[in-house]
Design a protein around this motif. Structure first.
Motif, PDB file in Angstrom:
ATOM      1  N   MET A 252       0.811  -1.219   0.000  1.00  0.00           N
ATOM      2  CA  MET A 252       0.000   0.000   0.000  1.00  0.00           C
ATOM      3  C   MET A 252       0.843   1.267   0.000  1.00  0.00           C
ATOM      4  SD  MET A 252      -3.200  -1.091   2.464  1.00  0.00           S
ATOM      5  CE  MET A 252      -4.027   0.495   2.348  1.00  0.00           C
ATOM      6  N   THR A 253       2.134   1.151   0.299  1.00  0.00           N
ATOM      7  CA  THR A 253       2.993   2.333   0.171  1.00  0.00           C
ATOM      8  C   THR A 253       3.143   2.747  -1.293  1.00  0.00           C
ATOM      9  OG1 THR A 253       5.004   0.969   0.109  1.00  0.00           O
ATOM     10  CG2 THR A 253       4.310   1.804   2.259  1.00  0.00           C
ATOM     11  N   LEU A 254       2.711   1.860  -2.217  1.00  0.00           N
ATOM     12  CA  LEU A 254       2.721   2.220  -3.636  1.00  0.00           C
ATOM     13  C   LEU A 254       1.837   3.432  -3.879  1.00  0.00           C
ATOM     14  CD1 LEU A 254       3.630   1.506  -6.522  1.00  0.00           C
ATOM     15  CD2 LEU A 254       1.662  -0.034  -6.680  1.00  0.00           C
ATOM     16  N   GLU A 255       0.781   3.582  -3.079  1.00  0.00           N
ATOM     17  CA  GLU A 255      -0.086   4.764  -3.182  1.00  0.00           C
ATOM     18  C   GLU A 255       0.717   6.035  -2.990  1.00  0.00           C
ATOM     19  OE1 GLU A 255      -3.480   6.958  -0.460  1.00  0.00           O
ATOM     20  OE2 GLU A 255      -3.236   4.781  -0.304  1.00  0.00           O
ATOM     21  N   LEU A 256       1.563   6.027  -1.992  1.00  0.00           N
ATOM     22  CA  LEU A 256       2.389   7.191  -1.705  1.00  0.00           C
ATOM     23  C   LEU A 256       3.360   7.467  -2.848  1.00  0.00           C
ATOM     24  CD1 LEU A 256       3.951   7.839   1.775  1.00  0.00           C
ATOM     25  CD2 LEU A 256       5.176   8.420  -0.299  1.00  0.00           C
ATOM     26  N   VAL A 257       3.969   6.401  -3.377  1.00  0.00           N
ATOM     27  CA  VAL A 257       4.938   6.550  -4.473  1.00  0.00           C
ATOM     28  C   VAL A 257       4.264   7.106  -5.717  1.00  0.00           C
ATOM     29  CG1 VAL A 257       6.501   5.293  -6.009  1.00  0.00           C
ATOM     30  CG2 VAL A 257       6.410   4.701  -3.579  1.00  0.00           C
ATOM     31  N   VAL A 258       3.099   6.553  -6.073  1.00  0.00           N
ATOM     32  CA  VAL A 258       2.385   7.000  -7.276  1.00  0.00           C
ATOM     33  C   VAL A 258       1.941   8.452  -7.133  1.00  0.00           C
ATOM     34  CG1 VAL A 258       0.302   6.665  -8.671  1.00  0.00           C
ATOM     35  CG2 VAL A 258       1.640   4.685  -7.933  1.00  0.00           C
ATOM     36  N   ALA A 259       1.350   8.792  -5.976  1.00  0.00           N
ATOM     37  CA  ALA A 259       0.886  10.160  -5.765  1.00  0.00           C
ATOM     38  C   ALA A 259       2.043  11.156  -5.802  1.00  0.00           C
ATOM     39  CB  ALA A 259       0.145  10.258  -4.434  1.00  0.00           C
ATOM     40  N   SER A 260       3.132  10.818  -5.126  1.00  0.00           N
ATOM     41  CA  SER A 260       4.278  11.725  -5.089  1.00  0.00           C
ATOM     42  C   SER A 260       4.925  11.849  -6.462  1.00  0.00           C
ATOM     43  CB  SER A 260       5.311  11.228  -4.075  1.00  0.00           C
ATOM     44  OG  SER A 260       4.755  11.151  -2.781  1.00  0.00           O
ATOM     45  N   GLY A 261       5.093  10.713  -7.148  1.00  0.00           N
ATOM     46  CA  GLY A 261       5.725  10.736  -8.465  1.00  0.00           C
ATOM     47  C   GLY A 261       4.930  11.533  -9.480  1.00  0.00           C
ATOM     48  N   THR A 262       3.614  11.332  -9.504  1.00  0.00           N
ATOM     49  CA  THR A 262       2.787  12.075 -10.459  1.00  0.00           C
ATOM     50  C   THR A 262       2.697  13.555 -10.092  1.00  0.00           C
ATOM     51  OG1 THR A 262       0.820  11.358  -9.211  1.00  0.00           O
ATOM     52  CG2 THR A 262       1.400  10.098 -11.180  1.00  0.00           C
ATOM     53  N   ALA A 263       2.745  13.865  -8.786  1.00  0.00           N
ATOM     54  CA  ALA A 263       2.723  15.268  -8.378  1.00  0.00           C
ATOM     55  C   ALA A 263       4.005  15.985  -8.818  1.00  0.00           C
ATOM     56  CB  ALA A 263       2.553  15.380  -6.867  1.00  0.00           C
ATOM     57  N   LEU A 264       5.127  15.262  -8.763  1.00  0.00           N
ATOM     58  CA  LEU A 264       6.389  15.844  -9.242  1.00  0.00           C
ATOM     59  C   LEU A 264       6.375  16.034 -10.751  1.00  0.00           C
ATOM     60  CD1 LEU A 264       8.955  13.791  -7.114  1.00  0.00           C
ATOM     61  CD2 LEU A 264       8.543  16.258  -6.953  1.00  0.00           C
ATOM     62  N   TRP A 265       5.809  15.052 -11.448  1.00  0.00           N
ATOM     63  CA  TRP A 265       5.849  15.044 -12.916  1.00  0.00           C
ATOM     64  C   TRP A 265       4.751  15.922 -13.520  1.00  0.00           C
ATOM     65  CZ3 TRP A 265       3.422  10.769 -16.305  1.00  0.00           C
ATOM     66  CH2 TRP A 265       3.723  11.003 -17.653  1.00  0.00           C
ATOM     67  N   ILE A 266       3.499  15.643 -13.138  1.00  0.00           N
ATOM     68  CA  ILE A 266       2.374  16.348 -13.741  1.00  0.00           C
ATOM     69  C   ILE A 266       2.075  17.650 -13.005  1.00  0.00           C
ATOM     70  CG2 ILE A 266      -0.083  16.189 -14.324  1.00  0.00           C
ATOM     71  CD1 ILE A 266       0.257  13.155 -14.449  1.00  0.00           C
ATOM     72  N   GLY A 267       2.109  17.579 -11.682  1.00  0.00           N
ATOM     73  CA  GLY A 267       1.748  18.750 -10.883  1.00  0.00           C
ATOM     74  C   GLY A 267       2.864  19.750 -10.716  1.00  0.00           C
ATOM     75  N   HIS A 268       4.078  19.372 -11.133  1.00  0.00           N
ATOM     76  CA  HIS A 268       5.239  20.267 -11.048  1.00  0.00           C
ATOM     77  C   HIS A 268       5.445  20.796  -9.624  1.00  0.00           C
ATOM     78  CE1 HIS A 268       5.351  20.080 -15.393  1.00  0.00           C
ATOM     79  NE2 HIS A 268       4.111  20.529 -15.452  1.00  0.00           N
ATOM     80  N   GLU A 269       5.212  19.937  -8.639  1.00  0.00           N
ATOM     81  CA  GLU A 269       5.457  20.328  -7.255  1.00  0.00           C
ATOM     82  C   GLU A 269       6.946  20.230  -6.950  1.00  0.00           C
ATOM     83  OE1 GLU A 269       3.054  18.440  -4.333  1.00  0.00           O
ATOM     84  OE2 GLU A 269       1.159  19.113  -5.203  1.00  0.00           O
ATOM     85  N   HIS A 270       7.408  21.069  -6.016  1.00  0.00           N
ATOM     86  CA  HIS A 270       8.821  21.104  -5.642  1.00  0.00           C
ATOM     87  C   HIS A 270       8.926  21.020  -4.121  1.00  0.00           C
ATOM     88  CE1 HIS A 270       9.811  22.103  -9.783  1.00  0.00           C
ATOM     89  NE2 HIS A 270       8.871  23.047  -9.733  1.00  0.00           N
ATOM     90  N   PRO A 271       8.892  19.809  -3.586  1.00  0.00           N
ATOM     91  CA  PRO A 271       8.929  19.649  -2.125  1.00  0.00           C
ATOM     92  C   PRO A 271      10.227  20.193  -1.534  1.00  0.00           C
ATOM     93  CG  PRO A 271       8.331  17.594  -3.224  1.00  0.00           C
ATOM     94  CD  PRO A 271       8.816  18.522  -4.284  1.00  0.00           C
ATOM     95  N   SER A 272      10.111  20.734  -0.341  1.00  0.00           N
ATOM     96  CA  SER A 272      11.285  21.246   0.361  1.00  0.00           C
ATOM     97  C   SER A 272      12.061  20.089   0.992  1.00  0.00           C
ATOM     98  CB  SER A 272      10.858  22.235   1.446  1.00  0.00           C
ATOM     99  OG  SER A 272      10.140  21.547   2.466  1.00  0.00           O
TER     100      SER A 272
END
Length: 304
Positions: A252-272
């Motif tokens: 279920m940690t795959l949920e975290l990986v998918v959400a974070s990865g797509t947010a970096l790629w599609i959402g162009h987020e830049h986590p601190s």
């Protein structure tokens, strides 16, 4: 093993599919919000559409219990509590995904191991081993690391929504373990009804603006509920009942990986740096708790 049993899909792949669906929900949720549907109304419609879709399979069960109360396996107060917890979790998750930073919100939501350890110990009398104390400590330090830069400014609403949703889901999971012998279709319908009713009550008390509301947004809210959201819920419940708890926790940690990865790629987020550090601690806590389950679970124990 019967041929019918052999035709069932492998639970590992089903859980990976379900976790991927959960990790992708934010994309559709944020798009629907641009169509004028706020997250509370969105959730209300999505869960309501789900409930109506599944009602033909659930109604016969409730009719039988109505005519034969002695066969009713679940006390009404447990059903009401499950509905409330599911409603808080569903609405909170949607609000966090729509209004918050996806990576930050999903990490705060993923404090499930910490809440699960605490509630399992208090309500199910689960042993509080050294590994579980480490799990709890790491998860809470991770949350503090994530939130520390903003403590002087106060919590963001999306942060509180993510934290509340994760806490409610952890409580719902404890209740699921307590009611593990009850029909899954009944518990699923109670979750759906809880999301719809709780969402409607919140929307009536704190109405969202309807100025930008579109028919397309309403239709997509219902479509989201009966497709992506329903697939994620069914896949997760199907799999966790058939897998050892530790294995399902890791998958279920795959949920975290998918959400974070797509947010970096599609959402162009830049986590601190704080987000990366806090997130790493939370993921480590999840993996340690999964290993704790793997060691302590009996073979074939599949309830998360």
């Amino acid at each position: 093993m019967s041929p019918a049993r052999l035709r069932l899909p492998p639970p590992v792949w089903v859980l990976m599919f379900g976790s991927t669906c959960w990790g992708l929900t934010w994309i559709w949720l944020k798009h629907i919000e641009t169509l004028g549907v706020g997250p509370v109304l969105l959730s209300t419609i999505a869960y309501g559409a789900q409930f109506l879709l599944c009602l033909p399979w659930v109604w016969p069960q409730f009719r039988r219990w109505r005519h034969r109360p002695d066969e009713r396996p679940i006390a009404l107060h447990w059903l009401l509590l499950l509905a409330l917890l599911s409603g808080v979790s569903g609405i909170g998750f949607t609000v966090a995904m729509v209004y918050g930073d996806v990576i930050r919100s999903i990490l705060l939501f993923f404090l499930l191991p910490a809440w699960g350890v605490l509630m399992g110990h208090v309500f199910l009398r689960e042993a509080l081993s050294l590994q579980r104390i480490v799990t709890l400590t790491l998860a809470l330090i991770g949350a503090f690391t994530l939130l520390a830069p903003d403590l002087t400014l106060g919590f963001k609403p999306a942060d509180l929504a993510a934290l509340g949703a994760g806490l409610a889901l952890a409580a719902a999971n404890v209740l699921f373990r307590y009611l593990q012998n009850e029909p899954m279709v009944v518990k699923l319908s109670v979750m759906q009804l809880g999301g719809a009713v709780f969402g409607l009550l919140i929307w009536l008390l704190l109405p969202e603006s309807l100025d930008r509301l579109t028919l397309n947004g309403l239709a997509q809210s219902a479509l989201y509920g009966v497709t992506l959201l329903l697939a994620a819920m069914i896949a997760t419940q199907y799999a966790v009942e058939r897998l050892p708890a530790g294995r399902s926790s890791v998958l279920m940690t795959l949920e975290l990986v998918v959400a974070s990865g797509t947010a970096l790629w599609i959402g162009h987020e830049h986590p601190s740096l704080w987000v990366w550090l806090g997130g790493g601690l939370i993921v480590a806590a999840a993996l340690i708790e999964a290993n704790t389950h793997s060691i302590g679970a009996a073979p074939g124990d599949g309830h998360a």
